[in-house]
Motif scaffolding. Structure first.
Motif, PDB file in Angstrom:
ATOM      1  N   GLY A 118       0.818  -1.210   0.000  1.00 34.92           N
ATOM      2  CA  GLY A 118       0.000   0.000   0.000  1.00 34.92           C
ATOM      3  C   GLY A 118       0.850   1.257   0.000  1.00 34.92           C
ATOM      4  N   TYR A 119       0.412   2.247  -0.782  1.00 34.09           N
ATOM      5  CA  TYR A 119       1.150   3.509  -0.851  1.00 34.09           C
ATOM      6  C   TYR A 119       0.236   4.666  -0.471  1.00 34.09           C
ATOM      7  CZ  TYR A 119       4.950   6.532  -2.420  1.00 34.09           C
ATOM      8  OH  TYR A 119       5.989   7.437  -2.470  1.00 34.09           O
TER       9      TYR A 119
ATOM     10  N   ARG B  34       3.501   5.880   2.333  1.00 33.56           N
ATOM     11  CA  ARG B  34       4.406   6.967   1.938  1.00 33.56           C
ATOM     12  C   ARG B  34       5.298   7.385   3.100  1.00 33.56           C
ATOM     13  NH1 ARG B  34      -0.345   8.823  -0.578  1.00 33.56           N
ATOM     14  NH2 ARG B  34      -0.645  10.422   1.035  1.00 33.56           N
ATOM     15  N   THR B  35       4.716   7.398   4.307  1.00 36.18           N
ATOM     16  CA  THR B  35       5.506   7.759   5.490  1.00 36.18           C
ATOM     17  C   THR B  35       6.614   6.738   5.732  1.00 36.18           C
ATOM     18  OG1 THR B  35       3.575   8.814   6.497  1.00 36.18           O
ATOM     19  CG2 THR B  35       5.404   8.243   7.956  1.00 36.18           C
TER      20      THR B  35
ATOM     21  N   VAL C 261       6.677  -1.314  -4.099  1.00 33.08           N
ATOM     22  CA  VAL C 261       5.347  -0.969  -3.590  1.00 33.08           C
ATOM     23  C   VAL C 261       4.304  -1.847  -4.275  1.00 33.08           C
ATOM     24  CG1 VAL C 261       3.575   0.821  -3.500  1.00 33.08           C
ATOM     25  CG2 VAL C 261       5.959   1.403  -3.027  1.00 33.08           C
ATOM     26  N   VAL C 262       3.454  -2.461  -3.473  1.00 33.14           N
ATOM     27  CA  VAL C 262       2.347  -3.270  -3.986  1.00 33.14           C
ATOM     28  C   VAL C 262       1.046  -2.554  -3.653  1.00 33.14           C
ATOM     29  CG1 VAL C 262       1.172  -5.495  -3.914  1.00 33.14           C
ATOM     30  CG2 VAL C 262       3.665  -5.391  -3.661  1.00 33.14           C
TER      31      VAL C 262
ATOM     32  N   ASP D 163      -3.398  -7.318  -5.773  1.00 35.54           N
ATOM     33  CA  ASP D 163      -3.849  -7.512  -4.397  1.00 35.54           C
ATOM     34  C   ASP D 163      -2.778  -8.260  -3.615  1.00 35.54           C
ATOM     35  OD1 ASP D 163      -5.135  -8.002  -2.034  1.00 35.54           O
ATOM     36  OD2 ASP D 163      -6.938  -8.882  -2.929  1.00 35.54           O
ATOM     37  N   ALA D 164      -2.261  -7.637  -2.560  1.00 35.12           N
ATOM     38  CA  ALA D 164      -1.191  -8.250  -1.773  1.00 35.12           C
ATOM     39  C   ALA D 164      -1.658  -9.476  -1.003  1.00 35.12           C
ATOM     40  CB  ALA D 164      -0.598  -7.226  -0.807  1.00 35.12           C
ATOM     41  N   ASN D 165      -2.963  -9.729  -0.970  1.00 35.50           N
ATOM     42  CA  ASN D 165      -3.469 -10.940  -0.323  1.00 35.50           C
ATOM     43  C   ASN D 165      -3.267 -12.174  -1.195  1.00 35.50           C
ATOM     44  OD1 ASN D 165      -4.496  -9.744   2.099  1.00 35.50           O
ATOM     45  ND2 ASN D 165      -6.209  -8.914   0.907  1.00 35.50           N
TER      46      ASN D 165
END
Length: 219
Positions: free
Chosen positions: A155-156, A161-162, A179-180, A201-203
């Protein structure tokens, strides 16, 4: 037996992305590239076209005695410019022609390649589109073969991002961060920041494998 078939079907689904050739992954995996504005690309193509044209003019002018005009008069610089223009554009009116062996040889070995280069520049948009996809596929292949000890960020959004900003601040190279995400605008921002991006989807395990999670230092 039914469970075995189900397991094989699930495995086939999970392997769907990683089993694809690199050329088919361009829409899913993106390696950062230097951005060049469309205006600069057009100016660059125009420069190449003019360079090819003036090279042809110079070559014809230096060997102008080997060319024959229908008016049977010596060629001027303007005549050479005119001949080079109609030759490179494949118009070829035939009013000026090479008649010595040297002039004809120069046309075969020099003017013809310049004509081909000139035409390629004119259709540069199509050619560049094709080469961009091929170049990205080659980068994907190299990246997949060499990626090791990188960090995968899921997730970005604000948190992503932080986290990336903190890692870069600690000395991590942007190229070592993947980044995914499923959100294309977020992936575009990540790619613009020099990060490798994977759309999916990272799942799903195949998405994580495409991001090189099995070789990652951390996720």
């Amino acid at each position: 037996m039914a469970k075995g078939r189900l397991r094989r079907r699930l495995q086939a689904i999970e392997d769907d992305l990683t089993a694809k050739p690199d050329s088919a992954l361009v829409d899913h995996l993106r390696i950062p590239e230097k951005f060049v504005s469309p205006g600069r690309r057009i100016v660059r193509r125009l420069f190449y076209a003019l360079a090819a044209l003036f090279a042809a003019v110079l070559i014809v002018y230096l060997d102008r005695d080997g060319y024959r005009d229908v008016k049977e008069t010596p060629l001027t610089f303007l005549d050479c410019f005119y001949y080079a223009t109609v030759s490179l554009s494949t118009t070829g009116y035939g009013d000026i022609t090479p008649y010595t062996e040297t002039a004809r040889l120069v046309n075969v070995l020099v003017i013809t390649p310049l004509r081909v280069a000139f035409l390629i520049v004119l259709v540069g948009t199509t050619v560049e589109t094709l080469t961009t996809a091929s170049r990205q596929a080659l980068k994907i292949q190299r990246w997949r073969n060499s990626v090791r000890n990188h960090t995968v960020v899921i997730g970005y959004g604000t948190k992503g991002r932080t986290a990336v900003a903190a890692m870069v601040g600690d000395g991590t190279a942007p190229a070592d961060i993947v980044v995914v995400d499923t959100d294309q605008p977020s992936l575009d921002r990540a790619n613009a920041a020099g990060l490798v991006t994977v759309r999916g989807d990272a799942n799903k395990s195949d998405v994580l494998r495409l991001a090189g999670a099995q070789h990652a230092h951390s996720i």
